[in-house]
Design a protein around this motif. Structure first.
Motif, PDB file in Angstrom:
ATOM      1  N   TYR A 271     -44.053 -42.728   1.947  1.00  0.00           N
ATOM      2  CA  TYR A 271     -44.393 -41.313   1.782  1.00  0.00           C
ATOM      3  C   TYR A 271     -45.323 -40.883   2.909  1.00  0.00           C
ATOM      4  N   GLU A 272     -44.824 -39.997   3.777  1.00  0.00           N
ATOM      5  CA  GLU A 272     -45.637 -39.512   4.884  1.00  0.00           C
ATOM      6  C   GLU A 272     -46.714 -38.541   4.415  1.00  0.00           C
ATOM      7  N   ASP A 273     -46.420 -37.782   3.376  1.00  0.00           N
ATOM      8  CA  ASP A 273     -47.349 -36.781   2.847  1.00  0.00           C
ATOM      9  C   ASP A 273     -48.101 -37.364   1.657  1.00  0.00           C
ATOM     10  N   PRO A 274     -49.403 -37.653   1.776  1.00  0.00           N
ATOM     11  CA  PRO A 274     -50.151 -38.253   0.653  1.00  0.00           C
ATOM     12  C   PRO A 274     -50.252 -37.334  -0.555  1.00  0.00           C
ATOM     13  N   TYR A 275     -50.214 -36.017  -0.335  1.00  0.00           N
ATOM     14  CA  TYR A 275     -50.293 -35.094  -1.464  1.00  0.00           C
ATOM     15  C   TYR A 275     -48.999 -35.125  -2.280  1.00  0.00           C
ATOM     16  N   TYR A 276     -47.873 -35.208  -1.583  1.00  0.00           N
ATOM     17  CA  TYR A 276     -46.596 -35.336  -2.286  1.00  0.00           C
ATOM     18  C   TYR A 276     -46.540 -36.663  -3.041  1.00  0.00           C
ATOM     19  N   PHE A 277     -46.999 -37.738  -2.388  1.00  0.00           N
ATOM     20  CA  PHE A 277     -47.074 -39.034  -3.060  1.00  0.00           C
ATOM     21  C   PHE A 277     -47.902 -38.943  -4.335  1.00  0.00           C
ATOM     22  N   SER A 278     -49.056 -38.258  -4.257  1.00  0.00           N
ATOM     23  CA  SER A 278     -49.937 -38.146  -5.419  1.00  0.00           C
ATOM     24  C   SER A 278     -49.251 -37.421  -6.569  1.00  0.00           C
ATOM     25  N   ARG A 279     -48.449 -36.386  -6.238  1.00  0.00           N
ATOM     26  CA  ARG A 279     -47.719 -35.671  -7.295  1.00  0.00           C
ATOM     27  C   ARG A 279     -46.683 -36.570  -7.954  1.00  0.00           C
ATOM     28  N   ILE A 280     -45.956 -37.316  -7.137  1.00  0.00           N
ATOM     29  CA  ILE A 280     -44.942 -38.229  -7.688  1.00  0.00           C
ATOM     30  C   ILE A 280     -45.623 -39.311  -8.526  1.00  0.00           C
ATOM     31  N   PHE A 281     -46.714 -39.851  -8.027  1.00  0.00           N
ATOM     32  CA  PHE A 281     -47.437 -40.908  -8.743  1.00  0.00           C
ATOM     33  C   PHE A 281     -47.885 -40.409 -10.117  1.00  0.00           C
ATOM     34  N   LYS A 282     -48.472 -39.222 -10.155  1.00  0.00           N
ATOM     35  CA  LYS A 282     -48.939 -38.690 -11.435  1.00  0.00           C
ATOM     36  C   LYS A 282     -47.778 -38.416 -12.381  1.00  0.00           C
ATOM     37  N   ASN A 283     -46.667 -37.941 -11.839  1.00  0.00           N
ATOM     38  CA  ASN A 283     -45.496 -37.658 -12.668  1.00  0.00           C
ATOM     39  C   ASN A 283     -44.951 -38.927 -13.315  1.00  0.00           C
ATOM     40  N   VAL A 284     -44.989 -40.043 -12.585  1.00  0.00           N
ATOM     41  CA  VAL A 284     -44.443 -41.305 -13.091  1.00  0.00           C
ATOM     42  C   VAL A 284     -45.456 -42.063 -13.939  1.00  0.00           C
ATOM     43  N   VAL A 285     -46.682 -42.194 -13.431  1.00  0.00           N
ATOM     44  CA  VAL A 285     -47.692 -43.037 -14.075  1.00  0.00           C
ATOM     45  C   VAL A 285     -48.485 -42.269 -15.130  1.00  0.00           C
ATOM     46  N   GLY A 286     -48.611 -40.945 -14.941  1.00  0.00           N
ATOM     47  CA  GLY A 286     -49.376 -40.159 -15.888  1.00  0.00           C
ATOM     48  C   GLY A 286     -50.809 -39.901 -15.458  1.00  0.00           C
ATOM     49  N   LEU A 287     -51.223 -40.501 -14.351  1.00  0.00           N
ATOM     50  CA  LEU A 287     -52.557 -40.321 -13.794  1.00  0.00           C
ATOM     51  C   LEU A 287     -52.434 -40.107 -12.291  1.00  0.00           C
ATOM     52  N   SER A 288     -53.388 -39.411 -11.723  1.00  0.00           N
ATOM     53  CA  SER A 288     -53.426 -39.315 -10.270  1.00  0.00           C
ATOM     54  C   SER A 288     -53.852 -40.667  -9.715  1.00  0.00           C
ATOM     55  N   PRO A 289     -53.588 -40.945  -8.430  1.00  0.00           N
ATOM     56  CA  PRO A 289     -54.034 -42.213  -7.852  1.00  0.00           C
ATOM     57  C   PRO A 289     -55.529 -42.448  -8.041  1.00  0.00           C
ATOM     58  N   ALA A 290     -56.343 -41.399  -7.846  1.00  0.00           N
ATOM     59  CA  ALA A 290     -57.789 -41.547  -8.018  1.00  0.00           C
ATOM     60  C   ALA A 290     -58.143 -41.863  -9.460  1.00  0.00           C
ATOM     61  N   GLN A 291     -57.487 -41.175 -10.400  1.00  0.00           N
ATOM     62  CA  GLN A 291     -57.757 -41.435 -11.822  1.00  0.00           C
ATOM     63  C   GLN A 291     -57.319 -42.843 -12.209  1.00  0.00           C
ATOM     64  N   TYR A 292     -56.167 -43.276 -11.678  1.00  0.00           N
ATOM     65  CA  TYR A 292     -55.682 -44.624 -11.974  1.00  0.00           C
ATOM     66  C   TYR A 292     -56.663 -45.668 -11.457  1.00  0.00           C
ATOM     67  N   ARG A 293     -57.122 -45.485 -10.236  1.00  0.00           N
ATOM     68  CA  ARG A 293     -58.070 -46.438  -9.645  1.00  0.00           C
ATOM     69  C   ARG A 293     -59.358 -46.489 -10.476  1.00  0.00           C
ATOM     70  N   LYS A 294     -59.819 -45.344 -10.938  1.00  0.00           N
ATOM     71  CA  LYS A 294     -61.030 -45.307 -11.756  1.00  0.00           C
ATOM     72  C   LYS A 294     -60.800 -45.965 -13.110  1.00  0.00           C
ATOM     73  N   ASP A 295     -59.596 -45.765 -13.657  1.00  0.00           N
ATOM     74  CA  ASP A 295     -59.281 -46.275 -14.992  1.00  0.00           C
ATOM     75  C   ASP A 295     -59.232 -47.798 -15.034  1.00  0.00           C
ATOM     76  N   ILE A 296     -58.858 -48.441 -13.931  1.00  0.00           N
ATOM     77  CA  ILE A 296     -58.715 -49.900 -13.937  1.00  0.00           C
ATOM     78  C   ILE A 296     -59.977 -50.611 -13.495  1.00  0.00           C
ATOM     79  N   GLN A 297     -60.983 -49.861 -13.087  1.00  0.00           N
ATOM     80  CA  GLN A 297     -62.234 -50.503 -12.669  1.00  0.00           C
ATOM     81  C   GLN A 297     -62.948 -51.140 -13.850  1.00  0.00           C
TER      82      GLN A 297
END
Length: 297
Positions: A271-297
């Motif tokens: 994914y060249e566009d990190p913002y597009y990646f973040s939208r896809i990630f949230k759509n699939v995982v249910g959390l934004s990348p930042a939220q996911y990283r915080k959740d697993i800490q």
């Protein structure tokens, strides 16, 4: 497996329905004869990394698990079993200790369903469903998957009485496809099965690229339409959704390393566009990348 990584559900691409107990009780009270055996939960977990359930007091439901890829394990009353691709297990309702989980190296992809009834003990005795039976190999159960998909589709629409009854009637058919499998000639399907596995291997080796449906189909020597139809029939989701899920699982692994920036993770999986990646990630995982990283800490 650390406690922080154990997951009941929440897997990319999963499908899951829990029927509220109150709705089931009301339906049973209204038409008990139609609820001798009934569904309580149904799900599909693809490549369910870190899947883990522990039931210290057993389960009031029968649990049917059909593994189509990877492998998993379970412990029932102190005895351990391994469930491999092409095997199913029906864990009968019991008050004994149960634990089951996905393999660390090759996490299972499973179709599963919970069902029970007031006479579930007699039901299990009549079919010789015992706690010691263990996993059973079976030819690829495409009919069972089709029935499972029909049940899921029915329950996705509503929990009205007619929907619950329809799903429960289908349940009997679903069980029969495992207990009494049809020994059909599968030899003609072997080349296509090999193509599906080849496609998955291609996806796994090219997570850093953008691959279209047409490109994957060409690589496995199948027409685009036939490949898409057969792949979804076997895996439960479309090839591109499967590829995206694989990318997001890889992203989850990369995000666990705090040194990896989100834009670097996005680039690593094509994914060249990190913002597009973040939208896809949230759509699939249910959390934004930042939220996911915080959740697993």
């Amino acid at each position: 497996m650390s406690n922080g990584l154990k997951r009941r559900d929440g897997f990319p691409g999963e499908r899951l329905i829990n029927i509220p107990l109150k709705i089931l009780r009301d339906a049973k009270d209204r038409k008990p004869i139609l609820f001798n055996t009934y569904i309580t939960q149904i799900g599909y977990f693809p490549q369910a990394s870190h899947h883990y359930r522990e039931r210290r007091n057993g389960c009031e439901d029968n649990i049917l698990i059909y593994c189509i890829r990877g492998k998993g394990h379970y412990i029932l009353d102190k005895k351990r079993y391994e469930v491999n691709a092409g095997q199913y297990v029906i864990i009968p309702a019991t008050d004994r200790y149960i634990r089951y989980w996905a393999d660390t190296e090759s996490p299972w992809t499973i179709y599963w369903i919970h069902f029970t009834g007031d006479q579930i003990g007699e039901f299990n005795r009549s079919l010789n469903l015992t706690t010691t039976k263990g996993p059973i190999p079976i030819p690829f159960n495409d009919t069972g998957i089709e029935v499972w998909q029909k049940i899921f589709s029915i329950l996705s629409v509503s929990f009205r009485m007619e929907s619950l009854c329809n799903a429960n009637f289908c349940l009997q058919h679903l069980i029969s496809t495992f207990l009494y499998p049809q020994h059909e000639d599968k030899e003609k399907e072997i080349p296509v099965e090999n193509s599906i596995q080849q496609a998955i291997d291609i996806m796994k080796s090219n997570l850093h690229l953008k691959l279209s449906l047409e490109e994957i189909a060409v690589k496995v020597n199948l027409s685009t339409s036939y490949f898409a139809t057969f792949f979804k029939k076997r895996q439960g989701i479309s090839p591109i959704d499967y590829f995206i899920n694989m990318k997001m699982q890889r992203a989850c692994e990369l995000l666990r390393d705090q040194n990896n920036k989100v834009r670097e993770v996005a680039s690593d999986i094509g994914y060249e566009d990190p913002y597009y990646f973040s939208r896809i990630f949230k759509n699939v995982v249910g959390l934004s990348p930042a939220q996911y990283r915080k959740d697993i800490q």
